[in-house]
Scaffold this active site. Structure first.
Site, PDB file in Angstrom:
ATOM      1  N   GLY A  10      28.299  85.393  18.429  1.00 42.09           N
ATOM      2  CA  GLY A  10      29.692  84.920  18.319  1.00 42.09           C
ATOM      3  C   GLY A  10      30.478  85.238  19.577  1.00 42.09           C
ATOM      4  O   GLY A  10      31.637  85.650  19.520  1.00 42.09           O
ATOM      5  N   MET A  15      36.840  88.687  19.588  1.00 41.59           N
ATOM      6  CA  MET A  15      36.147  89.951  19.829  1.00 41.59           C
ATOM      7  C   MET A  15      34.937  89.736  20.730  1.00 41.59           C
ATOM      8  O   MET A  15      34.671  90.551  21.613  1.00 41.59           O
ATOM      9  CB  MET A  15      35.719  90.585  18.497  1.00 41.59           C
ATOM     10  CG  MET A  15      36.866  91.166  17.683  1.00 41.59           C
ATOM     11  SD  MET A  15      37.831  92.383  18.595  1.00 41.59           S
ATOM     12  CE  MET A  15      36.577  93.568  19.028  1.00 41.59           C
ATOM     13  N   GLY A 100      30.257  94.392  13.169  1.00 46.62           N
ATOM     14  CA  GLY A 100      31.701  94.669  13.170  1.00 46.62           C
ATOM     15  C   GLY A 100      32.465  93.762  12.223  1.00 46.62           C
ATOM     16  O   GLY A 100      33.648  93.996  11.956  1.00 46.62           O
ATOM     17  N   THR A 101      31.798  92.728  11.708  1.00 52.77           N
ATOM     18  CA  THR A 101      32.457  91.754  10.829  1.00 52.77           C
ATOM     19  C   THR A 101      32.989  92.452   9.576  1.00 52.77           C
ATOM     20  O   THR A 101      32.325  93.328   9.026  1.00 52.77           O
ATOM     21  CB  THR A 101      31.437  90.667  10.429  1.00 52.77           C
ATOM     22  OG1 THR A 101      30.885  90.129  11.616  1.00 52.77           O
ATOM     23  CG2 THR A 101      32.080  89.562   9.609  1.00 52.77           C
ATOM     24  N   ASN A 126      35.952  99.349  11.284  1.00 53.94           N
ATOM     25  CA  ASN A 126      36.884  99.610  12.387  1.00 53.94           C
ATOM     26  C   ASN A 126      36.183 100.518  13.381  1.00 53.94           C
ATOM     27  O   ASN A 126      35.710 101.581  13.002  1.00 53.94           O
ATOM     28  CB  ASN A 126      38.162 100.264  11.864  1.00 53.94           C
ATOM     29  CG  ASN A 126      39.239 100.265  12.934  1.00 53.94           C
ATOM     30  OD1 ASN A 126      39.024 100.741  14.036  1.00 53.94           O
ATOM     31  ND2 ASN A 126      40.388  99.724  12.611  1.00 53.94           N
ATOM     32  N   MET A 127      36.128 100.067  14.627  1.00 51.94           N
ATOM     33  CA  MET A 127      35.326 100.797  15.622  1.00 51.94           C
ATOM     34  C   MET A 127      36.183 101.705  16.499  1.00 51.94           C
ATOM     35  O   MET A 127      35.702 102.226  17.496  1.00 51.94           O
ATOM     36  CB  MET A 127      34.581  99.792  16.494  1.00 51.94           C
ATOM     37  CG  MET A 127      33.743  98.825  15.695  1.00 51.94           C
ATOM     38  SD  MET A 127      32.010  99.007  16.026  1.00 51.94           S
ATOM     39  CE  MET A 127      31.253  98.085  14.711  1.00 51.94           C
ATOM     40  N   HIS A 157      48.309  92.689   9.881  1.00 55.74           N
ATOM     41  CA  HIS A 157      47.474  92.088  10.923  1.00 55.74           C
ATOM     42  C   HIS A 157      48.049  90.728  11.322  1.00 55.74           C
ATOM     43  O   HIS A 157      48.842  90.142  10.596  1.00 55.74           O
ATOM     44  CB  HIS A 157      46.039  91.868  10.434  1.00 55.74           C
ATOM     45  CG  HIS A 157      45.200  93.109  10.458  1.00 55.74           C
ATOM     46  ND1 HIS A 157      45.180  94.001   9.416  1.00 55.74           N
ATOM     47  CD2 HIS A 157      44.367  93.609  11.406  1.00 55.74           C
ATOM     48  CE1 HIS A 157      44.360  95.000   9.712  1.00 55.74           C
ATOM     49  NE2 HIS A 157      43.858  94.793  10.911  1.00 55.74           N
ATOM     50  N   HIS A 158      47.549  90.217  12.452  1.00 61.97           N
ATOM     51  CA  HIS A 158      47.894  88.893  12.972  1.00 61.97           C
ATOM     52  C   HIS A 158      47.631  87.774  11.947  1.00 61.97           C
ATOM     53  O   HIS A 158      46.834  87.950  11.016  1.00 61.97           O
ATOM     54  CB  HIS A 158      47.063  88.609  14.229  1.00 61.97           C
ATOM     55  CG  HIS A 158      45.594  88.814  14.014  1.00 61.97           C
ATOM     56  ND1 HIS A 158      44.776  87.821  13.547  1.00 61.97           N
ATOM     57  CD2 HIS A 158      44.802  89.911  14.159  1.00 61.97           C
ATOM     58  CE1 HIS A 158      43.548  88.276  13.429  1.00 61.97           C
ATOM     59  NE2 HIS A 158      43.536  89.565  13.789  1.00 61.97           N
ATOM     60  N   LYS A 161      43.969  86.324  10.656  1.00 61.91           N
ATOM     61  CA  LYS A 161      42.991  87.102   9.879  1.00 61.91           C
ATOM     62  C   LYS A 161      42.702  86.422   8.543  1.00 61.91           C
ATOM     63  O   LYS A 161      43.618  85.994   7.846  1.00 61.91           O
ATOM     64  CB  LYS A 161      43.514  88.532   9.671  1.00 61.91           C
ATOM     65  CG  LYS A 161      42.484  89.433   9.011  1.00 61.91           C
ATOM     66  CD  LYS A 161      42.766  90.899   9.252  1.00 61.91           C
ATOM     67  CE  LYS A 161      41.752  91.772   8.554  1.00 61.91           C
ATOM     68  NZ  LYS A 161      40.391  91.611   9.084  1.00 61.91           N
ATOM     69  N   THR A 168      39.453  97.866   7.225  1.00 60.05           N
ATOM     70  CA  THR A 168      39.923  99.222   7.541  1.00 60.05           C
ATOM     71  C   THR A 168      40.729  99.793   6.376  1.00 60.05           C
ATOM     72  O   THR A 168      40.570 100.963   6.011  1.00 60.05           O
ATOM     73  CB  THR A 168      40.805  99.184   8.806  1.00 60.05           C
ATOM     74  OG1 THR A 168      40.026  98.623   9.843  1.00 60.05           O
ATOM     75  CG2 THR A 168      41.273 100.575   9.204  1.00 60.05           C
TER      76      THR A 168
END
Ligand code: NAD
Length: 268
Positions: A10, A15, A100-101, A126-127, A157-158, A161, A168
């Site tokens: 992706g 990201m 991370g998805t 969440n990284m 969030h934006h 999303k 998170t």
């Protein structure tokens, strides 16, 4: 030791592009390939042009196996079903995996755990370092307080999303539930509407806000009699997630199979 070969699944996403930049700038890693959606305008495009990076000669492809089989580790920020399929292929190829998805169902999470029997797999909603510290703080505070303190989690969030509450926020809910020795499945109230009745003691409530370009904000509220504790994290750039993902990728490559979290990567 040579550089870690990192494939980016992706790579045309928000990201994906940031991760490509950070891999390129990291002296310990190099981009081994990147996938995009089949038939999209980004298919077959030079990664250098797509991500505005100099010196990368590889082009994007839509075949995940081509990238996974030629990488030490792949980093995946795509869609839940896509991530699960990519993890399955990675487990066949013996390639380390960073997922991370967010928005995965329990069944999809179980499929990742299954893939992790054969490969090192880091899965984290969440990284960022700050949020992973917050998970730990929330668990401690929840464990120290009784049910007199109502736990509510607010996130914003934006507007792009697509899942809610955020991965998170759910992770924070799980941390609070663990601190209290209960299960989030039993105690979580993911949204409220209409005549809900009074709040039951022990519930862990969630409220979701969406709008603008907010990167990610989370507050865990412990509302007790006559006092209230609030723990907040605000991300001001997605760089923190991309940096965490790249760190996780380099950490995971060559490690023994297993399902790992960011707490493992960060040594928390
Ligand atoms: P995005 O929509 O910008 O990017 C997703 C990309 O995946 C798109 O470019 C899409 O075309 C691509 N894609 C979909 N199916 C594909 C396939 N089969 N093959 C190749 N590419 C495919 O979204 P984003 O903002 O980059 O977020 C992606 C995910 O990462 C979301 O689930 C988001 O919640 C999550 N996220 C996690 C963290 C974290 O720290 N873990 C941080 C930020 C975002």
């Amino acid at each position: 030791m040579g550089k870690t070969k990192v494939g980016i699944m992706g790579i045309a996403g928000f990201m994906g592009r940031m991760i490509a930049k950070q891999v390129h700038e990291n002296p310990e890693a190099e981009i081994s390939g990147g996938t995009v959606l089949r038939g999209s305008a980004e298919e077959g495009v030079e990664i250098a042009a797509l991500c505005q990076l100099e010196g990368v000669t590889v082009k994007t492809v839509s075949d995940p196996r081509a990238v996974i089989s030629s990488s030490d580790v792949v980093i995946d920020f795509t869609l839940p079903a896509v991530t699960v399929e990519h993890a399955r292929i990675a487990s066949e190829c013996g390639t380390a995996f960073v997922a991370g998805t967010t928005g995965l169902t329990p069944e999809q999470e179980a499929a990742l755990a299954d893939a992790a029997k054969n490969i090192p797999l880091v899965y984290a909603p969440n990284m960022s370092l700050g949020v992973n510290l917050l998970f730990d703080l929330v668990k401690k505070v929840a464990g120290a307080l009784s049910d007199d303190f109502d736990i509510e989690i607010v996130e914003m969030h934006h507007k792009r999303k697509i899942d809610a509450p955020s991965g998170t926020a759910l992770g924070l809910g799980k941390a609070a539930a663990e601190g209290r020795g209960v299960s989030l499945d039993d105690k979580g109230v993911l949204s409220r509407e209409g005549v809900t009745g009074a709040r039951e003691a022990g519930q862990i409530g969630f409220a979701t806000l969406r709008g603008g370009d907010v990167v990610g904000e989370h507050t865990v509220i412990f509302a007790g009699p006559n006092e209230r504790i609030e723990l907040t994290h605000k991300a001001t750039s997605r760089d923190i997630f991309a940096a965490g993902a790249v760190r996780a990728g380099i950490w995971a490559a060559g490690r023994k199979p297993g399902l790992y979290s960011m707490a493992d990567v960060l040594g928390l």
